[in-house]
Design an enzyme around this catalytic site. Structure first.
Site, PDB file in Angstrom:
ATOM      1  CB  CYS A 274       3.188   0.001 -18.433  1.00 47.06           C
ATOM      2  SG  CYS A 274       4.590  -0.077 -19.534  1.00 47.06           S
TER       3      CYS A 274
ATOM      4  CB  ALA B 280      -0.897  -0.016   1.228  1.00 47.29           C
TER       5      ALA B 280
HETATM    6  C1  UDX Z   1       4.918  -2.733 -15.304  1.00 44.33           C
HETATM    7  C2  UDX Z   1       4.711  -4.252 -15.339  1.00 44.33           C
HETATM    8  O1  UDX Z   1       5.144  -4.824 -14.091  1.00 44.33           O
HETATM    9  C3  UDX Z   1       5.466  -4.884 -16.518  1.00 44.33           C
HETATM   10  O2  UDX Z   1       5.209  -6.266 -16.576  1.00 44.33           O
HETATM   11  C4  UDX Z   1       4.997  -4.197 -17.796  1.00 44.33           C
HETATM   12  O3  UDX Z   1       5.639  -4.727 -18.931  1.00 44.33           O
HETATM   13  C5  UDX Z   1       5.228  -2.694 -17.701  1.00 44.33           C
HETATM   14  O4  UDX Z   1       4.531  -2.171 -16.549  1.00 44.33           O
HETATM   15  P1  UDX Z   1       6.813  -1.045 -14.501  1.00 44.33           P
HETATM   16  O5  UDX Z   1       5.982   0.052 -15.067  1.00 44.33           O
HETATM   17  O6  UDX Z   1       8.279  -1.055 -14.758  1.00 44.33           O
HETATM   18  O7  UDX Z   1       6.287  -2.468 -15.028  1.00 44.33           O
HETATM   19  O8  UDX Z   1       6.586  -0.987 -12.927  1.00 44.33           O
HETATM   20  P2  UDX Z   1       6.197  -1.982 -11.741  1.00 44.33           P
HETATM   21  O9  UDX Z   1       7.410  -2.468 -11.078  1.00 44.33           O
HETATM   22  O10 UDX Z   1       5.230  -2.998 -12.195  1.00 44.33           O
HETATM   23  O11 UDX Z   1       5.474  -0.934 -10.739  1.00 44.33           O
HETATM   24  C6  UDX Z   1       4.382  -0.136 -11.208  1.00 44.33           C
HETATM   25  C7  UDX Z   1       3.932   0.830 -10.152  1.00 44.33           C
HETATM   26  O12 UDX Z   1       3.273   0.167  -9.077  1.00 44.33           O
HETATM   27  C8  UDX Z   1       5.049   1.648  -9.484  1.00 44.33           C
HETATM   28  O13 UDX Z   1       4.613   2.992  -9.394  1.00 44.33           O
HETATM   29  C9  UDX Z   1       5.210   1.033  -8.110  1.00 44.33           C
HETATM   30  O14 UDX Z   1       5.655   1.955  -7.152  1.00 44.33           O
HETATM   31  C10 UDX Z   1       3.769   0.610  -7.813  1.00 44.33           C
HETATM   32  N1  UDX Z   1       3.656  -0.518  -6.882  1.00 44.33           N
HETATM   33  C11 UDX Z   1       4.175  -1.742  -7.202  1.00 44.33           C
HETATM   34  C12 UDX Z   1       2.954  -0.341  -5.685  1.00 44.33           C
HETATM   35  O15 UDX Z   1       2.462   0.755  -5.386  1.00 44.33           O
HETATM   36  N2  UDX Z   1       2.794  -1.413  -4.849  1.00 44.33           N
HETATM   37  C13 UDX Z   1       3.295  -2.650  -5.154  1.00 44.33           C
HETATM   38  O16 UDX Z   1       3.096  -3.585  -4.352  1.00 44.33           O
HETATM   39  C14 UDX Z   1       4.020  -2.820  -6.358  1.00 44.33           C
END
Ligand code: UDX
Length: 461
Positions: free
Chosen positions: A257, A249
């Site tokens: 993406c 959270a």
């Molecule tokens: C994502 C997908 O994971 C990947 O498979 C796709 O090809 C592109 O989009 P990415 O954008 O690099 O990858 O970021 P990711 O690591 O997935 O995190 C996305 C967002 O979610 C970030 O802002 C991160 O801070 C947030 N996040 C992630 C949370 O807030 N909580 C979590 O538990 C995990």
């Protein structure tokens, strides 16, 4: 080993080209942006991605990877990967004009009988549409969907050790041709029809975003009922049917993406007459987290003249310099609109953030960012922020509010140091930082004039 071309040397294209050359293929990467091409030819990568620079220099040296600016060099390629952007249009749909333009430009140069492989994330039906183009049919070119699941910061690893390789094709023969390119991987190859492959890509990203938004909603409830969202997430994630990933959270999701793909999936659904109440709520919950964070910070500095809020972390997540869709920037924007002075630091993203939001005062180190600040928002959980000298910070900050937007700091310690620590649903806390915490003996501590209880953490949500 095969002769390949990759159109687009952006984030996905460059990683794809470098990794396919590591598999042993001969790869020509086309980049039409002259500035970018010049940098690539000089060995200077336009993106920061662990392991990528080593792969690119290794394979430009052994001549397995080359960069060119025109499509004329692809006439011997058996496979042409399309890895160009599909940005959000104003109505939320994915703009496929770069994809269609790339296809139209490459057809006159493509080898008859070759395969176009769509890596870009495209609306469902795009690969079918390309396969139906008269020019594609006339040249006997096959079209295959092969979506990427690369995370920024671990993209090379994700490409080399994927959970699965998805191939959407119209025949087993076409699927087998593309599957052969990945023969050196141990990952399962999932061959499906083109539309299922395209939808699977959107569904995967939307489900990850859903898990985060869901846990953020739970964090609000956790605050209200004096539970701890981190413990709840740990317990829920231990269920093997659920698993622990993407349950953290905080300020919510950003990046290039998730926001784009959730909106694009809603748009595809609407175009096809389907309602998407879940996806809409997932998006809205994410927006609410940011609004709520901004409100909390505004409340904390409302009575102060020329208030200063310091933001630590501007990238949408740690280990990247990408600020697209970053919660930090939208919160900063809101604060600036309300007349707050916003100062910020990020170990990698300052240049990009400065371009996106020049009104933010960017500082080169965390301590000078915090000096004299009335409140602090931790927006990106860079490791170095956990190691700050918080005693020193306490002495130099003007106020004592810390909003931990990633539930990443040691709230107990910060409380002991006299900070007013707010988080997103962590325990030892309360509703909006104003309801007294109940001690083990059932008695709530006194609240001081600032709404803070000495030695006690408070929650932000
Ligand atoms: C994502 C997908 O994971 C990947 O498979 C796709 O090809 C592109 O989009 P990415 O954008 O690099 O990858 O970021 P990711 O690591 O997935 O995190 C996305 C967002 O979610 C970030 O802002 C991160 O801070 C947030 N996040 C992630 C949370 O807030 N909580 C979590 O538990 C995990």
């Amino acid at each position: 080993m095969a002769q390949l071309a990759v159109v687009g040397a952006g984030y996905v294209g460059l990683v794809t080209a470098a990794c396919l050359s590591e598999f042993g293929h001969q790869v020509t990467c086309i980049e039409v942006d002259e500035g970018k091409l010049r940098r690539l030819l000089a060995g200077d990568l336009p993106i920061h991605e662990p392991g990528l620079s080593d792969l690119v220099s290794k394979h430009t040296l052994d001549a397995r990877l080359q960069f060119i600016g025109e499509y004329t060099g692809i006439d011997d390629a058996e496979f042409v990967f399309i890895a160009v952007p599909t940005p959000s249009s104003k109505d939320g749909s994915a703009d496929t004009s770069y994809v269609m333009q790339a296809v139209e430009t490459l057809i006159p140069h493509a080898r008859p009988g070759s395969v176009i492989v769509i890596k870009s994330t495209v609306p469902i039906g795009t690969a079918d549409k390309i396969a139906g183009l008269a020019s594609v049919l006339a040249a006997g070119i096959a079209v295959v969907s092969n979506p990427e699941f690369l995370r920024q910061g671990t993209a090379v690893h994700d490409f080399m050790a994927p959970d699965r390789v998805v191939i959407g094709a119209s025949s087993p023969h076409e699927a087998a041709r593309v599957a052969h390119l990945y023969a050196s991987l141990e990952a399962p190859i999932v061959a499906v029809d083109r539309r299922s492959a395209e939808l699977a890509k959107y569904a995967a990203n939307a489900l990850l975003a859903t898990r985060i938004s869901f846990m953020n909603e739970i964090s609000r409830i956790a605050s209200a009922v004096h539970a701890d969202v981190d413990d709840v997430a740990r317990i829920v994630g231990m269920d093997r049917r659920i698993g622990p990933a993407f349950l953290k959270a905080g300020l919510g999701w950003g990046g290039s993406c998730f926001p784009k793909d959730v909106l694009a999936l809603c748009s595809v659904a609407a175009t096809n007459g389907c309602r998407t109440p879940i996806l809409e709520a997932v998006y809205e919950t994410n927006e609410l987290q940011r609004e709520h964070a901004a409100e909390l910070l505004l409340d904390a500095v409302r009575t102060i003249q020329d208030p200063v809020v310091a933001i630590l972390g501007l990238a949408f997540k740690p280990n990247t310099d990408d600020v697209r869709g970053s919660p930090a920037l939208s919160i900063a924007q809101r604060l600036l609109k309300e007349g707050v002075i916003v100062r910020a630091h990020d170990p990698f993203a300052l240049v990009n953030a400065g371009r996106a939001l020049p009104e933010v005062e960017c500082r080169a180190d965390a301590y000078s960012t915090l000096d004299g600040a009335d409140a602090l928002l931790l927006a990106t959980e860079w490791e170095e922020y956990g190691a700050l000298d918080w005693m020193l910070v306490r002495e130099t900050m003007r106020g004592k509010t810390i909003l931990d937007g990633r539930n990443a700091l040691n709230g107990e310690l910060l409380g002991e140091l006299g900070f007013r620590y707010w988080s997103f649903g962590r325990a030892t806390t309360n509703g909006n930082g104003l309801v007294p915490k109940v001690h083990a003996n059932g008695v709530a501590p006194e609240v001081d004039a600032n709404g803070a209880r000495p030695g006690v953490q408070e929650a932000g949500v």
